[in-house]
Design an enzyme around this catalytic site. Sequence first.
Site, PDB file in Angstrom:
ATOM      1  N   SER A 117       0.834  -1.209   0.000  1.00 54.94           N
ATOM      2  CA  SER A 117       0.000   0.000   0.000  1.00 54.94           C
ATOM      3  C   SER A 117       0.858   1.244   0.000  1.00 54.94           C
ATOM      4  O   SER A 117       0.407   2.319  -0.382  1.00 54.94           O
ATOM      5  CB  SER A 117      -0.806   0.106   1.296  1.00 54.94           C
ATOM      6  N   HIS A 138      -1.462  -3.144  -7.076  1.00 55.87           N
ATOM      7  CA  HIS A 138      -2.108  -2.691  -5.841  1.00 55.87           C
ATOM      8  C   HIS A 138      -3.616  -2.881  -5.950  1.00 55.87           C
ATOM      9  O   HIS A 138      -4.298  -2.116  -6.637  1.00 55.87           O
ATOM     10  CB  HIS A 138      -1.747  -1.211  -5.584  1.00 55.87           C
ATOM     11  N   GLU A 150      -4.167  -0.634  -9.191  1.00 60.24           N
ATOM     12  CA  GLU A 150      -3.120   0.298  -9.616  1.00 60.24           C
ATOM     13  C   GLU A 150      -1.899  -0.540 -10.008  1.00 60.24           C
ATOM     14  O   GLU A 150      -1.443  -1.373  -9.217  1.00 60.24           O
ATOM     15  CB  GLU A 150      -2.750   1.243  -8.473  1.00 60.24           C
ATOM     16  N   ASN A 188      -4.173   6.257  -2.489  1.00 58.06           N
ATOM     17  CA  ASN A 188      -3.836   6.584  -1.096  1.00 58.06           C
ATOM     18  C   ASN A 188      -3.283   7.998  -0.952  1.00 58.06           C
ATOM     19  O   ASN A 188      -3.434   8.619   0.103  1.00 58.06           O
ATOM     20  CB  ASN A 188      -2.864   5.551  -0.514  1.00 58.06           C
TER      21      ASN A 188
END
Length: 281
Positions: A117, A138, A150, A188
Amino acid sequence: MTTIGVLGCGLMGAGIAQASAAAGFRTVVLEVDDATLARGLARIEKFLAGGVEKGKMTADEKARILANLSGTTSYDDLRDCGLVIEAIVEQVEAKRTAYARVEAVVGPDCLIATNTSSLCVTELAATTRRPDRFGGLHFFNPVPLMKLVEVIRAQTTSAATHDALLGVARAMGKEPVSAPDRGGFIVNRLLIPYLLDAIRCLEQGLGTVEDIDAAMKLGCGYPMGPFTLLDFVGLDTTYFIADILFDEFREARFAPPPLLKRMVLAGQLGRKSGRGFYTYA
Ligand code: CAA
Ligand code: NAD
């Protein structure tokens, strides 16, 4: 590529292994011990059974997916993999050790992808003997329901590897988005400051947990309010990602608020610990 290995059968690894098996890849998922592996495989079985119950798939489809899937605790069983996706604990040293064990058994063409992450994908690639055949995949929680992946290009990822990873994500029925290897990638980088801001708003008395959640859910059409989502992702995970983002960018918006730090120290981690901003039975 016909066989995919998945390291870790926790929250994310179980979902990734399920998506891989559902896409028709022979899938080998590896865990640290038999009991943890059994728990992870049971999580997959439960989700698929729920799918049959909801009429999302037939019992035959469920059986086909499970037939593509095998669990192991031995790295030797990864030897035929064309790709190994790592979804273990978020620590560089643990990941480095796992990659070395993978590289001891797989062929030279095997790709390795990390589901990290927040860690630097280029740093993880550099711990292997194949930094050009290494990248990021991801996935998002809950993996079987979330469409996005991702696909992260490390400084050393070759164009062929990046294209192959985009192809794997598509084959798993996901919508891949290419993202650079910068802290937090795309999601994120935007999501974490929003979640941290929600905690700051709470600390400043802007509203209750319930009211802030209802406001963002009903006012913006988000599927979950920020505190429900924080409990869902895990407060420890959020704190860890925020720390890494703050370290990378040195911007106040990434700094974990005092309340988040104290809740993590108190073991109030969200759903996984039974208590976070809400209490769970
Ligand atoms: N098998 C097949 N389908 C299933 C299923 C199962 N076992 N369980 C549920 N579904 C289906 C449902 O039938 C439903 O389908 P339809 O829309 O066609 O009816 C759909 O999945 C949604 O299920 P529910 O109605 O039961 O649940 P919901 O509407 O409350 O949605 C959710 C649940 C998808 C989790 C939604 O709340 C959501 O999107 N939340 C936000 C999650 C999020 O933001 N995740 C990202 C976190 S950040 C991250 O992961 C990155 C990181 O690095 C930390
Ligand atoms: P988790 O704790 O649920 O699962 C990790 C699993 O890895 C555990 O079952 C553990 O036994 C296993 N494991 C640990 N060391 C191992 C090793 N050496 N070999 C094999 N298995 C090993 O964690 P998670 O939430 O699934 O996170 C896994 C990865 O996915 C992390 O890198 C995390 O940052 C990333 N990620 C998490 C989320 C999320 O919302 N939780 C979202 C996207 C990405």
